[in-house]
Design an enzyme around this catalytic site. Structure first.
Site, PDB file in Angstrom:
ATOM      1  N   TYR A 142       0.818  -1.210   0.000  1.00  0.00           N
ATOM      2  CA  TYR A 142       0.000   0.000   0.000  1.00  0.00           C
ATOM      3  C   TYR A 142       0.856   1.267   0.000  1.00  0.00           C
ATOM      4  O   TYR A 142       0.391   2.319  -0.410  1.00  0.00           O
ATOM      5  CB  TYR A 142      -0.913   0.032   1.232  1.00  0.00           C
ATOM      6  N   LYS A 190       2.958 -15.602   2.786  1.00  0.00           N
ATOM      7  CA  LYS A 190       3.212 -16.342   1.535  1.00  0.00           C
ATOM      8  C   LYS A 190       4.721 -16.595   1.501  1.00  0.00           C
ATOM      9  O   LYS A 190       5.420 -16.179   0.570  1.00  0.00           O
ATOM     10  CB  LYS A 190       2.717 -15.489   0.352  1.00  0.00           C
ATOM     11  N   ASP A 222      -3.099 -18.373   0.756  1.00  0.00           N
ATOM     12  CA  ASP A 222      -4.085 -19.041  -0.114  1.00  0.00           C
ATOM     13  C   ASP A 222      -4.808 -20.155   0.644  1.00  0.00           C
ATOM     14  O   ASP A 222      -6.017 -20.351   0.481  1.00  0.00           O
ATOM     15  CB  ASP A 222      -3.424 -19.564  -1.404  1.00  0.00           C
ATOM     16  N   ASP A 246      -6.482  -6.994   3.988  1.00  0.00           N
ATOM     17  CA  ASP A 246      -7.586  -6.331   3.294  1.00  0.00           C
ATOM     18  C   ASP A 246      -8.510  -7.375   2.672  1.00  0.00           C
ATOM     19  O   ASP A 246      -9.733  -7.332   2.828  1.00  0.00           O
ATOM     20  CB  ASP A 246      -7.017  -5.409   2.207  1.00  0.00           C
ATOM     21  N   ASP A 250     -12.510  -8.968   4.282  1.00  0.00           N
ATOM     22  CA  ASP A 250     -13.775  -8.915   3.530  1.00  0.00           C
ATOM     23  C   ASP A 250     -14.378 -10.316   3.463  1.00  0.00           C
ATOM     24  O   ASP A 250     -15.573 -10.508   3.659  1.00  0.00           O
ATOM     25  CB  ASP A 250     -13.556  -8.407   2.096  1.00  0.00           C
TER      26      ASP A 250
END
Ligand code: IPM
Ligand code: MG
Length: 355
Positions: A142, A190, A222, A246, A250
């Site tokens: 970001y 990851k 994942d 982020d 959600d």
């Protein structure tokens, strides 16, 4: 207690949902004898329209000099489909997080007894879910530099960068939260591919011995994306970098049955910020139909995390649960029953607090 609260309603449904949270906060102030004052500032698309800047200095002054910030939502479709726009509402939110030093975003996911059947997932998988993400909020892709395009404009790049220090301060918050909960911490990364993720994993491994009562698990992002909706009860506290957080938060919000319900707190400095995790829902703006409960529950987090006032926070979540149980809710969760307006739900909650 004296409390100075900055209100940043923002865009879309933001002003409507924040107005209901303010009713609730005022009712709590009256009931418990707190002196609460509010100052309002512009952020997002409405701030661009008024000043050309999505996070004007005047707004920063208001936030920096308050005890806590209550924030609504940001975003406007007129910018979403214009990738070439020079200023974007979201830049306001990102600058605000960075300038206020809000490096940790706490996003809980829990279920409501009277709503759990609304989850798109099977009841036995979601009933009783209680997990919390600690999302790193002021680093990673970001904010990393360089970012941009090559001269011809045919290649674009972002940079994901993390320092050990940034990881440590976020991870410590996660470990401490786990100690107060079910003592399970999941580090989401990851590390099989990314150098930043390997630094995350290595750093968390180094910290783990300081928290011997906490069990630490390491999982690739994942795999978490999959397990989170398959076995959400397998999680307690999850720590992760900005972008993974982020996306996963959600995903996690659907577990509760409606995105309109989940609150969040952004921590890291003296001033703390509280906001629902939903967006600006422009299609509903001005219609008095948006679900205000995520913002109202963010106000509950404000009392708890912002001021250590747990009784006040509990009363707010109790009246929210009551509104769900009695069906005094907006159309998104009315489930065929009568739907109430955003403003009616706010009035009802405030009245219940004072009853
Ligand atoms: C969030 C939002 C923001 C983010 C956007 C609006 C910039 O999606 O708070 O999760 O990506 O952090
Ligand atoms: Mg998001």
């Amino acid at each position: 207690m004296e409390m100075n609260i900055a209100l940043l309603p923002g865009d879309g449904i933001g002003p409507e949902v924040v107005a209901q949270a303010v009713k609730v906060v005022k009712a709590i102030g009256q009931k418990f004898g707190h002196q609460i004052s509010f100052k309002e500032g512009l952020v997002g698309a409405c701030a661009i329209d008024a000043t050309g800047d999505p996070y004007p200095d005047a707004t920063h002054e208001i936030c920096a000099s308050s005890d806590a910030v209550l924030f609504g939502a940001i975003g406007d479709p007129k910018y979403d489909n214009d990738p070439k726009a020079k200023v974007r509402p979201e830049q306001g939110l990102l600058r605000m997080r960075q300038k206020l030093g809000l490096f940790a975003n706490v996003r809980p996911t829990f279920t409501f007894p009277s709503l759990v059947h609304k989850s798109p997932l099977k009841l036995d998988r979601v009933d009783g879910v209680d997990l919390v993400f600690f999302r790193e909020l002021t680093g990673g892709v970001y904010f990393g530099e360089p970012r941009g395009r090559n001269e011809q404009g045919t290649k674009a790049f972002d940079t994901n960068v993390y320092s050990k220090e940034e990881i440590i301060r976020l991870a410590r918050m996660g470990f401490e939260a786990a100690q107060k909960r079910r003592k399970l911490l999941t580090c989401v990364d990851k590390a099989n591919v990314m150098a930043t993720s390997r630094l995350w994993r290595e750093t968390v491994q180094e910290l783990a011995p300081e928290y011997p009562d906490v069990k630490v698990e390491y999982e690739f992002v994942d795999a978490v994306a999959m397990r989170l909706i398959q076995w959400p009860k397998a999680y307690d506290v999850l720590i992760t970098e900005n972008l993974f957080g982020d996306i996963l938060t959600d995903e996690a919000s659907v577990i509760s049955g409606s995105m309109g319900l989940m609150p969040s707190a952004s921590l890291g400095s003296k001033v703390k910020l509280f906001e629902p995790i939903h967006g600006s829902y422009p299609q509903a703006a001005g219609k008095d139909i948006a679900n205000p409960l995520g913002t109202v529950l963010s106000a509950a987090m404000l009392f708890d995390y912002g001021f250590g006032l747990t009784e006040e926070a509990k009363l707010i979540s109790d009246v929210v649960n009551l509104s769900l149980a009695e069906g005094y809710v907006t159309e998104d969760i009315a489930d065929g029953g009568k739907a109430y307006k955003t403003s009616e739900v706010g009035d009802w909650l405030a009245a219940k607090i004072l009853a």
